[in-house]
Scaffold this motif. Structure first.
Motif, PDB file in Angstrom:
ATOM      1  N   PRO A 152     116.493 -26.264  -0.337  1.00 48.30           N
ATOM      2  CA  PRO A 152     116.797 -26.910  -1.615  1.00 48.30           C
ATOM      3  C   PRO A 152     116.932 -28.429  -1.501  1.00 48.30           C
ATOM      4  N   THR A 153     117.181 -28.923  -0.308  1.00 44.75           N
ATOM      5  CA  THR A 153     117.460 -30.361  -0.183  1.00 44.75           C
ATOM      6  C   THR A 153     116.447 -31.121   0.671  1.00 44.75           C
ATOM      7  N   MET A 154     115.575 -30.387   1.358  1.00 45.32           N
ATOM      8  CA  MET A 154     114.667 -31.085   2.273  1.00 45.32           C
ATOM      9  C   MET A 154     113.230 -30.602   2.091  1.00 45.32           C
ATOM     10  N   SER A 155     112.300 -31.463   2.478  1.00 41.19           N
ATOM     11  CA  SER A 155     110.906 -31.043   2.588  1.00 41.19           C
ATOM     12  C   SER A 155     110.580 -30.909   4.064  1.00 41.19           C
ATOM     13  N   TYR A 156     109.742 -29.928   4.382  1.00 44.54           N
ATOM     14  CA  TYR A 156     109.320 -29.718   5.757  1.00 44.54           C
ATOM     15  C   TYR A 156     107.847 -30.079   5.875  1.00 44.54           C
ATOM     16  N   VAL A 157     107.394 -30.244   7.117  1.00 44.58           N
ATOM     17  CA  VAL A 157     105.975 -30.487   7.296  1.00 44.58           C
ATOM     18  C   VAL A 157     105.432 -29.559   8.377  1.00 44.58           C
ATOM     19  N   ASP A 158     104.265 -28.969   8.098  1.00 44.42           N
ATOM     20  CA  ASP A 158     103.567 -28.106   9.047  1.00 44.42           C
ATOM     21  C   ASP A 158     102.326 -28.872   9.506  1.00 44.42           C
ATOM     22  N   LEU A 159     102.266 -29.162  10.796  1.00 42.98           N
ATOM     23  CA  LEU A 159     101.172 -30.014  11.297  1.00 42.98           C
ATOM     24  C   LEU A 159      99.955 -29.221  11.801  1.00 42.98           C
ATOM     25  N   ASN A 160      99.912 -27.923  11.525  1.00 42.31           N
ATOM     26  CA  ASN A 160      98.792 -27.134  12.053  1.00 42.31           C
ATOM     27  C   ASN A 160      97.422 -27.688  11.671  1.00 42.31           C
ATOM     28  N   ARG A 161      97.292 -28.163  10.458  1.00 43.55           N
ATOM     29  CA  ARG A 161      95.982 -28.663  10.021  1.00 43.55           C
ATOM     30  C   ARG A 161      95.730 -30.105  10.460  1.00 43.55           C
ATOM     31  N   CYS A 162      96.767 -30.725  10.932  1.00 41.44           N
ATOM     32  CA  CYS A 162      96.683 -32.134  11.301  1.00 41.44           C
ATOM     33  C   CYS A 162      95.631 -32.342  12.392  1.00 41.44           C
ATOM     34  N   GLY A 163      94.613 -33.137  12.102  1.00 43.51           N
ATOM     35  CA  GLY A 163      93.590 -33.407  13.110  1.00 43.51           C
ATOM     36  C   GLY A 163      92.405 -32.455  13.095  1.00 43.51           C
ATOM     37  N   VAL A 164      92.440 -31.451  12.204  1.00 43.00           N
ATOM     38  CA  VAL A 164      91.282 -30.563  12.067  1.00 43.00           C
ATOM     39  C   VAL A 164      90.110 -31.395  11.528  1.00 43.00           C
ATOM     40  N   ALA A 165      88.899 -31.114  12.021  1.00 41.01           N
ATOM     41  CA  ALA A 165      87.745 -31.934  11.618  1.00 41.01           C
ATOM     42  C   ALA A 165      87.264 -31.585  10.217  1.00 41.01           C
ATOM     43  N   LEU A 166      87.057 -32.627   9.417  1.00 42.65           N
ATOM     44  CA  LEU A 166      86.465 -32.456   8.098  1.00 42.65           C
ATOM     45  C   LEU A 166      85.170 -33.243   8.039  1.00 42.65           C
ATOM     46  N   MET A 167      84.226 -32.721   7.257  1.00 40.17           N
ATOM     47  CA  MET A 167      83.054 -33.524   6.907  1.00 40.17           C
ATOM     48  C   MET A 167      83.259 -33.904   5.452  1.00 40.17           C
ATOM     49  N   GLU A 168      83.206 -35.183   5.160  1.00 39.55           N
ATOM     50  CA  GLU A 168      83.223 -35.571   3.752  1.00 39.55           C
ATOM     51  C   GLU A 168      81.793 -35.841   3.335  1.00 39.55           C
ATOM     52  N   ILE A 169      81.347 -35.058   2.364  1.00 40.71           N
ATOM     53  CA  ILE A 169      79.957 -35.160   1.908  1.00 40.71           C
ATOM     54  C   ILE A 169      79.980 -35.791   0.522  1.00 40.71           C
ATOM     55  N   VAL A 170      79.453 -36.999   0.413  1.00 34.02           N
ATOM     56  CA  VAL A 170      79.544 -37.771  -0.828  1.00 34.02           C
ATOM     57  C   VAL A 170      78.204 -37.731  -1.546  1.00 34.02           C
ATOM     58  N   SER A 171      78.210 -37.270  -2.777  1.00 38.10           N
ATOM     59  CA  SER A 171      76.950 -37.245  -3.546  1.00 38.10           C
ATOM     60  C   SER A 171      76.771 -38.563  -4.273  1.00 38.10           C
ATOM     61  N   LYS A 172      75.551 -38.837  -4.668  1.00 39.09           N
ATOM     62  CA  LYS A 172      75.300 -39.953  -5.585  1.00 39.09           C
ATOM     63  C   LYS A 172      75.721 -39.503  -6.976  1.00 39.09           C
ATOM     64  N   PRO A 173      75.894 -40.451  -7.890  1.00 38.89           N
ATOM     65  CA  PRO A 173      76.288 -40.049  -9.252  1.00 38.89           C
ATOM     66  C   PRO A 173      75.091 -39.489 -10.022  1.00 38.89           C
ATOM     67  N   ASP A 174      74.489 -38.431  -9.483  1.00 31.89           N
ATOM     68  CA  ASP A 174      73.247 -37.860 -10.032  1.00 31.89           C
ATOM     69  C   ASP A 174      73.494 -36.632 -10.882  1.00 31.89           C
ATOM     70  N   ILE A 175      74.728 -36.173 -10.952  1.00 32.88           N
ATOM     71  CA  ILE A 175      75.024 -34.901 -11.604  1.00 32.88           C
ATOM     72  C   ILE A 175      75.329 -35.174 -13.076  1.00 32.88           C
ATOM     73  N   ARG A 176      74.770 -34.341 -13.974  1.00 30.75           N
ATOM     74  CA  ARG A 176      74.809 -34.660 -15.403  1.00 30.75           C
ATOM     75  C   ARG A 176      75.513 -33.624 -16.281  1.00 30.75           C
ATOM     76  N   SER A 177      76.108 -32.604 -15.680  1.00 30.71           N
ATOM     77  CA  SER A 177      76.829 -31.617 -16.496  1.00 30.71           C
ATOM     78  C   SER A 177      77.739 -30.805 -15.591  1.00 30.71           C
ATOM     79  N   SER A 178      78.696 -30.115 -16.202  1.00 29.93           N
ATOM     80  CA  SER A 178      79.570 -29.254 -15.400  1.00 29.93           C
ATOM     81  C   SER A 178      78.746 -28.129 -14.766  1.00 29.93           C
ATOM     82  N   GLU A 179      77.719 -27.659 -15.478  1.00 30.88           N
ATOM     83  CA  GLU A 179      76.832 -26.617 -14.943  1.00 30.88           C
ATOM     84  C   GLU A 179      76.187 -27.093 -13.643  1.00 30.88           C
ATOM     85  N   GLN A 180      75.649 -28.323 -13.697  1.00 30.77           N
ATOM     86  CA  GLN A 180      74.988 -28.879 -12.505  1.00 30.77           C
ATOM     87  C   GLN A 180      75.992 -29.070 -11.368  1.00 30.77           C
TER      88      GLN A 180
END
Ligand code: ADP
Ligand code: MG
Length: 494
Positions: A152-180
């Motif tokens: 109730p008084t504190m936040s905890y932190v779980d570091l298991n995911r800390c340092g796991v490799a991510l790929m950030e894949i950035v698209s161009k602003p080419d998408i024109r609808s929620s469907e796409q």
């Protein structure tokens, strides 16, 4: 990249049409046993802090060591996205403080990412295709996870995911609808899963997207964007885009302007709300990480990885169309998920004559099997009918041992009870009757009893279908329709 704008993509506002413009930053967890810069396990769901090395906990003096497997996975992903692999790339420190990240910075790539521009072909409803440009792919570390519900008084932190490799894949602003946007993430996920570079499990957070949305007058200059953070459901992402586009249009039509800001989507309320504005944006003070050398590859290293890539969904689809004459739609359904494509290919491998029955097998896999699995909410890995059993059913139809209609009964039996389709056909007397002698008596009786129908058929040969129906009925569906047809024609003299 230019994308053909279909009129249906435009949103009607009070003052005319608007076009929505979307660019996605997808974070994909790299499939690897250990983390990007440490040997700690990447296993999901361990006890808090069970998979944390001294490097991940950022103990003083600890040095990162690059995980070669993660690098290979990023290069393979770049190749799968038809993208430029950069032979030299640099890791940078992105400086910010947050309690889930003990280093006080994230190791990422900024100016020199491992992968540059690429393209993804995205199929939409109705056979329409759009090409979405990839801006870049870079490697970076994931953060830990704050737990606010443990005390109730504190936040905890779980570091298991800390340092796991991510790929950030950035698209161009080419998408024109929620469907796409939905189709793009679905396709990207499929490519990653074929490559085996990310498991694509959105529920576990292995794939999540930051969604940048702006609106503009059709063909006009780009509008100011808002970024909706951390979407981990494709359908919520679609809803968030729809809401956000309309929110921006309303503001603009009221004479207001859009503030560039970060927003969050609340699926319960179906709306986005502001998280932080551009003024509060961090200054990350990027600089090259002095603990890591630039990554440098030889052409041969990349060529080797390229040679080892599996067949990807677009190639597989083209092959199914060319080899078995499947429609693009059917081929698309088969390749959309790796496991489904593998199932179909196992069926093909077991067919007695795949050149003859490959297309028939596709129909059975899609219509009977996938149809049934979808209806029962099961996935292909839990299919009660195995690829071997389905291949046997298709063989039996292809060899004309059973009719398509009987095959549906047989499929039902195999689904419910299991068993070898060949043995079941024998044991339960399901074989199609092609022996004309056995049918002939039935045909004669029906002709004798129905002189009026005989006259009709002679006047109008299409009326022969009535006789075919009668014979099929009295044979319990087991007569071979072609044999019945031929026999009737000769008896009726038409
Ligand atoms: P940042 O790293 O600050 O978020 P980037 O320039 O790298 O910014 O762009 C991030 C994403 O925003 C990209 O996917 C890009 O396609 C998209 N984007 C850029 N401009 C717009 C815009 N006007 N409308 C929609 N999306 C945009
Ligand atoms: Mg961003």
């Amino acid at each position: 990249m230019n994308v053909a704008v279909k009129p249906s993509n435009l949103i009607k506002g009070a003052s005319g049409d608007w076009e929505v413009v979307i660019g996605l930053e997808v974070h994909a967890q790299v499939t690897s046993h250990s983390k990007l810069f440490s040997g700690a396990s990447t296993e999901f769901g361990g006890k808090p802090d069970a998979h944390v090395s001294l490097v991940d906990a950022a103990m003083p003096g600890m040095l990162p060591v690059i995980n070669e497997e993660c690098v290979r996975q990023a290069v393979r992903t770049g190749l799968g996205l038809n993208a430029q692999v950069n032979l030299r790339s640099v890791f940078d420190r992105k400086n910010y403080f947050y309690p889930d990240s003990p280093q006080g910075y994230q190791i990422s790539q900024y100016k020199s990412p491992i992968v540059g521009e690429g393209v993804v072909e995205v199929e939409l409803e109705g056979g329409h295709t759009v090409t979405i440009g990839i801006e870049r792919l870079h490697l970076e570390q994931d953060a830990g996870k704050l737990l606010h519900d443990q005390s109730p008084t504190m936040s905890y932190v779980d570091l298991n995911r800390c340092g796991v490799a991510l790929m950030e894949i950035v698209s161009k602003p080419d998408i024109r609808s929620s469907e796409q946007a939905k189709a793009y993430v679905t396709k990207l996920r499929s490519i990653l899963r074929y490559l085996g570079t990310c498991d694509g499990d959105m529920e576990k957070g292995s794939l999540r997207a930051d969604v940048n949305v702006s609106v503009r007058r059709p063909g006009g200059p780009l509008g100011t964007r808002c970024e909706i953070k951390n979407m981990n459901s494709i359908s919520f992402m679609g809803q968030a885009i729809e809401y956000e586009a309309r929110r921006q249009i309303e503001i603009l039509e009221d004479g207001g302007s859009i503030d560039q800001e970060t927003r969050l989507y609340d699926p319960n309320k179906g709306e986005t709300r502001s998280m932080r504005s551009k003024e509060e944006a961090h200054d990350y003070r990027y600089f090259p990480d002095p603990d890591l050398l630039p990554l440098e590859f030889s052409e041969a290293f990349v060529a080797d990885l390229k040679a080892g890539l599996p067949e990807l969904p677009d190639q597989k689809k083209a092959r199914f169309i060319a080899e078995f004459g499947l429609s693009p739609y059917d081929a698309g359904v088969l390749v959309a998920e790796r496991e489904r494509a593998e199932f179909y290919e196992t069926v093909l491998a077991r067919l007695a004559d795949k050149a003859r029955d490959g297309k028939l097998a596709a129909n059975w896999v899609i219509n009977e099997l996938f149809g049934r699995l979808n209806k029962e909410g099961r996935d292909i890995t839990g299919s009660p009918v195995s690829a071997a059993q389905l291949a046997a059913i298709v063989d039996l139809i292809g060899q004309r041992t059973i009719s398509g209609k009987i095959a549906k009964d047989l499929f039902e039996i195999v689904w419910q009870e299991g068993g070898d389709p060949h043995a079941l056909v024998e044991a339960r007397g399901m074989k199609q009757v092609t022996d004309l002698g056995a049918i002939e008596k039935v045909v004669d009786d029906i002709i004798a009893a129905n002189p009026d129908k005989v006259a009709q058929a002679k006047a109008k040969p299409a009326a022969i279908q009535w006789f075919v129906g009668q014979v099929m009925k009295s044979s319990g569906g087991k007569a071979n329709p072609q044999a019945v047809n031929d026999l009737l024609k000769s008896k009726l003299g038409i």
